[in-house]
Design a protein around this motif. Structure first.
Motif, PDB file in Angstrom:
ATOM      1  N   ILE A  98      -9.536  36.443  40.523  1.00  0.00           N
ATOM      2  CA  ILE A  98      -9.805  35.018  40.378  1.00  0.00           C
ATOM      3  C   ILE A  98     -10.446  34.832  39.008  1.00  0.00           C
ATOM      4  O   ILE A  98     -11.462  35.447  38.702  1.00  0.00           O
ATOM      5  N   VAL A  99      -9.824  33.991  38.192  1.00  0.00           N
ATOM      6  CA  VAL A  99     -10.309  33.722  36.838  1.00  0.00           C
ATOM      7  C   VAL A  99     -10.801  32.283  36.810  1.00  0.00           C
ATOM      8  O   VAL A  99     -10.052  31.368  37.145  1.00  0.00           O
ATOM      9  N   ASN A 108      -6.429  29.163  26.735  1.00  0.00           N
ATOM     10  CA  ASN A 108      -4.988  29.419  26.779  1.00  0.00           C
ATOM     11  C   ASN A 108      -4.712  30.911  26.715  1.00  0.00           C
ATOM     12  O   ASN A 108      -5.557  31.686  26.266  1.00  0.00           O
ATOM     13  N   ASP A 109      -3.496  31.285  27.126  1.00  0.00           N
ATOM     14  CA  ASP A 109      -3.029  32.671  27.041  1.00  0.00           C
ATOM     15  C   ASP A 109      -4.057  33.667  27.569  1.00  0.00           C
ATOM     16  O   ASP A 109      -4.469  34.583  26.866  1.00  0.00           O
ATOM     17  N   ILE A 110      -4.440  33.493  28.809  1.00  0.00           N
ATOM     18  CA  ILE A 110      -5.425  34.387  29.424  1.00  0.00           C
ATOM     19  C   ILE A 110      -4.688  35.578  30.022  1.00  0.00           C
ATOM     20  O   ILE A 110      -3.818  35.424  30.878  1.00  0.00           O
ATOM     21  N   PHE A 111      -5.045  36.760  29.535  1.00  0.00           N
ATOM     22  CA  PHE A 111      -4.469  37.992  30.039  1.00  0.00           C
ATOM     23  C   PHE A 111      -5.500  38.680  30.918  1.00  0.00           C
ATOM     24  O   PHE A 111      -6.673  38.771  30.556  1.00  0.00           O
ATOM     25  N   VAL A 112      -5.070  39.163  32.080  1.00  0.00           N
ATOM     26  CA  VAL A 112      -5.936  39.903  32.987  1.00  0.00           C
ATOM     27  C   VAL A 112      -5.443  41.343  32.973  1.00  0.00           C
ATOM     28  O   VAL A 112      -4.278  41.607  33.291  1.00  0.00           O
ATOM     29  N   ASP A 124      -1.221  30.810  31.606  1.00  0.00           N
ATOM     30  CA  ASP A 124      -0.883  30.062  30.385  1.00  0.00           C
ATOM     31  C   ASP A 124      -2.031  29.176  29.910  1.00  0.00           C
ATOM     32  O   ASP A 124      -2.372  29.172  28.735  1.00  0.00           O
ATOM     33  N   CYS A 125      -2.613  28.411  30.839  1.00  0.00           N
ATOM     34  CA  CYS A 125      -3.627  27.416  30.469  1.00  0.00           C
ATOM     35  C   CYS A 125      -4.609  27.249  31.628  1.00  0.00           C
ATOM     36  O   CYS A 125      -4.190  27.169  32.785  1.00  0.00           O
ATOM     37  N   THR A 154      -9.356  29.806  22.782  1.00  0.00           N
ATOM     38  CA  THR A 154      -9.479  28.365  22.598  1.00  0.00           C
ATOM     39  C   THR A 154      -8.329  27.899  21.714  1.00  0.00           C
ATOM     40  O   THR A 154      -7.577  28.718  21.183  1.00  0.00           O
ATOM     41  N   GLN A 155      -8.233  26.603  21.517  1.00  0.00           N
ATOM     42  CA  GLN A 155      -7.188  26.051  20.649  1.00  0.00           C
ATOM     43  C   GLN A 155      -7.339  26.591  19.228  1.00  0.00           C
ATOM     44  O   GLN A 155      -6.357  26.783  18.519  1.00  0.00           O
TER      45      GLN A 155
END
Length: 186
Positions: A98-99, A108-112, A124-125, A154-155
């Protein structure tokens, strides 16, 4: 801090919210100095700066300015679990992460990613004060005490990270009843 007059100033100092943060000594007409304060800002606030110095007539000259600060808070949390939490070697388990974006800016672009198990998922967001779940199945060959990291941007492409620990126990299969009897026969 600058001396914008036509007279030198002595005993020049810079105050922040009433406390002296720098003593500059003498400033000549037209001279300026840049001060690095290293002020810790932990939230939205106003900073009140005041520069003062004494002119040749002994009169204290001062100038004040207020700066309103709006903090951009970036924060991410990750929680991880395995089901089942204990498996036999070669079995698979479902890993759930859970993020949560606990900050005030969209990520954005959150990698686990797991150090031992590799990529677990991608988001993605993720808007502020929201959370998403990433789920995957992985085959486990040995007990795992692992670090799970979620990293997003972040952006402006500033990295925001969070980590947590994931534990998966290994269960050794117990000998069958038949194996136990055979072991007792002389």
């Amino acid at each position: 801090v600058s001396d914008s007059g036509d007279d030198s100033l002595t005993d020049v100092l810079l105050k922040l919210n009433g406390s002296t943060i720098s003593t500059l000594g003498k400033l000549s007409p037209g001279e300026f100095r840049v001060i690095k304060s290293g002020t810790l800002i932990s939230g939205n606030c106003s900073l009140e700066f005041e520069a003062q110095g004494e002119d040749s007539a002994g009169t204290v000259q001062s100038e004040a300015a207020t700066v309103n600060v709006s903090c951009v808070i970036m924060a991410l949390k990750v929680f991880a679990s395995a089901s089942p939490a204990a498996v036999s070697p070669g079995e698979s388990c479902e890993i759930t992460c859970i993020v949560a974006n606990t900050g005030k800016v969209t990520l954005n672009d959150i990698f686990v990613i797991s150090k031992r198990l590799g990529p677990l998922g991608h988001i993605d967001c993720l808007y502020p004060k929201r959370q998403m779940t990433v789920t995957t199945n992985k085959t486990v060959r040995s007990a795992i005490e692992d670090t799970i990291t979620a990293e997003g941007f972040t952006q402006e492409r500033t990295s925001v990270r969070a980590s947590t620990t994931l534990s998966i126990e290994l269960v050794r299969s117990s000998p069958s009843l038949e194996d136990s009897f055979q072991a007792e026969v002389p």
